[in-house]
Scaffold this active site. Structure first.
Site, PDB file in Angstrom:
ATOM      1  N   ASP A 291      39.080  47.586  28.557  1.00  0.00           N
ATOM      2  CA  ASP A 291      38.130  46.513  28.274  1.00  0.00           C
ATOM      3  C   ASP A 291      38.024  46.231  26.780  1.00  0.00           C
ATOM      4  O   ASP A 291      38.082  47.148  25.953  1.00  0.00           O
ATOM      5  CB  ASP A 291      36.752  46.912  28.824  1.00  0.00           C
ATOM      6  CG  ASP A 291      35.706  45.845  28.630  1.00  0.00           C
ATOM      7  OD1 ASP A 291      35.865  44.761  29.200  1.00  0.00           O
ATOM      8  OD2 ASP A 291      34.734  46.100  27.900  1.00  0.00           O
TER       9      ASP A 291
ATOM     10  N   GLU B 170      42.618  43.786  28.256  1.00  0.00           N
ATOM     11  CA  GLU B 170      41.818  42.568  28.186  1.00  0.00           C
ATOM     12  C   GLU B 170      41.725  42.223  26.696  1.00  0.00           C
ATOM     13  O   GLU B 170      40.921  42.774  25.960  1.00  0.00           O
ATOM     14  CB  GLU B 170      40.419  42.772  28.773  1.00  0.00           C
ATOM     15  CG  GLU B 170      39.645  41.465  28.863  1.00  0.00           C
ATOM     16  CD  GLU B 170      38.182  41.579  28.485  1.00  0.00           C
ATOM     17  OE1 GLU B 170      37.446  40.615  28.716  1.00  0.00           O
ATOM     18  OE2 GLU B 170      37.773  42.621  27.940  1.00  0.00           O
TER      19      GLU B 170
END
Length: 631
Positions: A309, A362
């Site tokens: 993330d 990401e």
């Protein structure tokens, strides 16, 4: 062998690797481990003068069970007789300089109390796995040239019980496996299941980097969920958050009375977007901690990949910071050199020690070579989310079709960069929260046009180069935007229009698996070729997808307006029959039923620079896919 080695679980090599930032197996040594007659505890607190462990086993007496320091390593260790699995505990740490006493949860705990309680729990990790067949072949399943269609799930709001209570890992396991298989998804991606005190963070504010959230059960319960998915032939990707952590006093923040895990300088140690703390990636022991966390989920929980993330927030020192709120690196630049080194080390470690798994970044900027090997100068990830495609595509689809011809470049621009990374085309949870509305609600027009637009969007996503990701609820057309406090609107699935959309998703996944042209060249420019990309006035697109062997080519044509194109011409490279293998306007998908009666014979009439052409019916707000019949 030294006396310390005889008395300790740590060898000299372990301590050396830990202190130099190269230990990726600390979960076997640190934390709480049941042993004969008790539990062995180990914690890193280099600035402590004393460390003890208090818990159910000693009446929470902070002086009853002191740990010993293993020299300059900063590790404190000891066995507590009578302690056992299920006991709650915390470390009691006295800073040697200030005398401050802190009660801290175990950074390496395998289980935590159910929030809002904050103690760690002694837990074993024994489990009788039944996924040996999957583990033997997962390297083949996870390859770049294989079909990868990911179903992203938030466990707390996917399905709930009749009373609205959350279901546990074991209750969810058969339901999720059946749903993923029925809709043809190859993988499930779980939003963070690592322990987090604030449910509303969706798991992205992690305090337990080695502990699955107790909201849904025990470590063995999560193993059962992964095992069930694997036995159903579905891979598991876990969201993993090394980019920041919350400042809760019981957890990592100021762990031994100093800024141990985080940067002391708030210009590097505080994240203004999330009010959280940033790991000190330049500290060797912190790197070992994070490397071990990553390997823990791949090793102990049999995860097939990690979606990392907020990578962009790690790469840039000035991320979300104003002038004067950040400090340049030693070369005067904005790049976080420590974070870059860590990410490269992370990916090198994962691909070395957990072969057959993948890492997914990401990353929302134009940082080069995110998914290229480190020996080429890349960051070493296996895949990268294509955030640009997501933004441009949703911006385009929100526009009324009458205006789309003025924004045709939003569809065609991706071809300029589409093979610079190993992209995943993601329509994730971030696009259906905070007032953005669901995918269906974004679509313009009346109900029929909204569903037709969404079917067209999915066909466009599934036939473009790149792996696929879809957030839960969008596969059947959730009207409301996602709410983490309640389950999806499953009652909608009984209506024809929603059932038709779900059937289309299943058929797209079947087609994606069946035709190598649609997956084997997802990251190879030789596998994609425009047929028609400049017809902005009619808002149509057409392209070819090719397999590595050049066989079973697939032609895709899309109409982004509600005006049927009843004699639309596309050029093709071969004569013979081109079978219509998918039509998003089919009645079984709640379409109008316009189509090509199963296929089209190519005519020896040149078009679009090719010797043959197809005269096709291009349905309103529809996509048609043709496969060339060999022979």
């Amino acid at each position: 062998m030294s006396k310390r080695e005889r008395d300790s679980a740590f060898g000299d090599l372990d301590l050396h690797l830990f202190n130099e930032g190269n230990h990726a197996g600390l979960y076997r040594l640190m934390g709480a481990h049941p042993v004969a007659g008790g539990v062995r505890f180990a914690v890193w607190a280099p600035n402590a003068g004393e460390v003890a462990v208090a818990g159910d086993f000693n009446g929470w007496d902070p002086a009853a069970n002191e740990l010993r320091c293993l020299g300059p390593s900063g590790v404190w260790e000891g066995v507590v007789p009578g302690a056992k699995a299920g006991d709650r505990y915390k470390y009691v740490i006295r800073n040697r300089e200030t005398g401050e006493v802190l009660w801290k949860a175990d950074p390496f705990a395998f289980q935590a109390e159910l929030p809002p309680a904050t103690a760690s729990v002694v837990a074993g990790l024994e489990y009788a796995w039944g996924d040996a067949d999957w583990m033997a072949r997962r390297g083949e399943v996870n390859r770049h040239d294989r079909p990868i269609a990911i179903y992203e799930v938030h466990l707390g709001s996917w399905r709930r019980g009749p009373d609205g209570a959350m279901l546990g890992y074991r209750e969810l396991a058969p339901l999720l496996a059946e749903h993923a298989v029925r809709h043809g998804f190859t993988h499930v991606e779980l939003m963070p299941v690592m322990e987090h005190p604030f449910y509303g963070s969706w798991g992205y504010q992690v305090t337990g980097f080695f502990a699955p959230s107790s909201r849904w059960g025990s470590p063995q319960d999560l193993m059962y969920l992964v095992d069930t998915l694997h036995q159903a032939g579905v891979g598991v990707i876990l969201d993993w958050v090394p980019s920041h952590f919350p400042d809760d006093a019981f957890a990592l923040a100021r762990f031994d009375g100093t800024h141990l895990y985080e940067h002391a300088d708030p210009r590097r140690g505080y994240h203004p977007d999330w009010g959280s703390l940033v790991f000190n990636y330049g500290r060797h022991e912190v790197r070992s901690f994070l490397l071990s966390s990553a390997m823990f989920w791949l090793d102990v929980y049999h995860a097939d990949g990690l979606r990392v993330d907020a990578v962009a927030s790690m790469l840039y020192l000035d991320y979300s910071r104003k002038p004067g709120e950040w400090e340049p690196n030693v070369f005067g630049g904005r790049e976080d050199l420590d974070a870059i080194r860590f990410l490269r080390k992370l990916n090198e470690t994962v691909y070395l020690l957990a072969p057959g798994t993948q890492t997914v970044a990401e990353e929302s900027t134009a940082w080069p070579m995110v998914s290229r090997p480190t020996w080429m100068g890349g960051l070493g990830f296996g895949f990268k989310w294509d955030m640009g495609w997501m933004h441009d595509t949703l911006l385009y689809f929100r526009k009324d079709p009458v205006h789309r011809k003025y924004h045709h470049n939003l569809l065609t621009f991706r071809a300029l960069y589409g093979f610079t990374e190993n992209f995943v085309l993601a329509l994730s949870h971030d696009e259906v929260v905070h007032g953005k509305g669901s995918l269906l609600a974004k679509m313009p027009g009346d109900d029929w046009q909204k569903f037709a637009n969404l079917r067209l969007l999915f066909a466009y996503q599934w036939t473009l180069p790149g792996k696929k990701l879809l957030f839960m609820g969008q596969e059947f057309g959730q009207w409301a935007e996602w709410n983490h406090d309640r389950e999806l609107d499953w009652w909608l699935a009984g209506f024809d229009r929603h059932e038709g959309l779900a059937r289309l998703v299943a058929d797209l996944n079947r087609l994606y698996r069946e035709y190598p042209a649609l997956h084997a060249t997802d990251h190879d420019p030789a596998g994609f070729e425009w047929i028609e990309c400049d017809n902005a006035d009619e808002s149509t697109l057409a392209y070819l997808r090719r397999s590595p062997d050049g066989k079973r080519e697939v032609a895709v044509a899309l109409n982004f307006t509600p005006v049927p194109r009843v004699s639309h011409v596309i050029g093709v490279p071969h004569g013979g029959t081109w079978r219509e293998v998918l039509n998003t306007d089919a009645t079984e998908y709640w379409g109008s039923g316009m189509g090509n009666l199963g296929g089209v014979e190519a005519e020896a009439m040149p078009a679009h620079g090719r010797p043959w052409s197809l005269h096709i019916v291009l349905p309103p707000l529809g996509a048609v896919v043709f496969a060339h019949e060999e022979g």
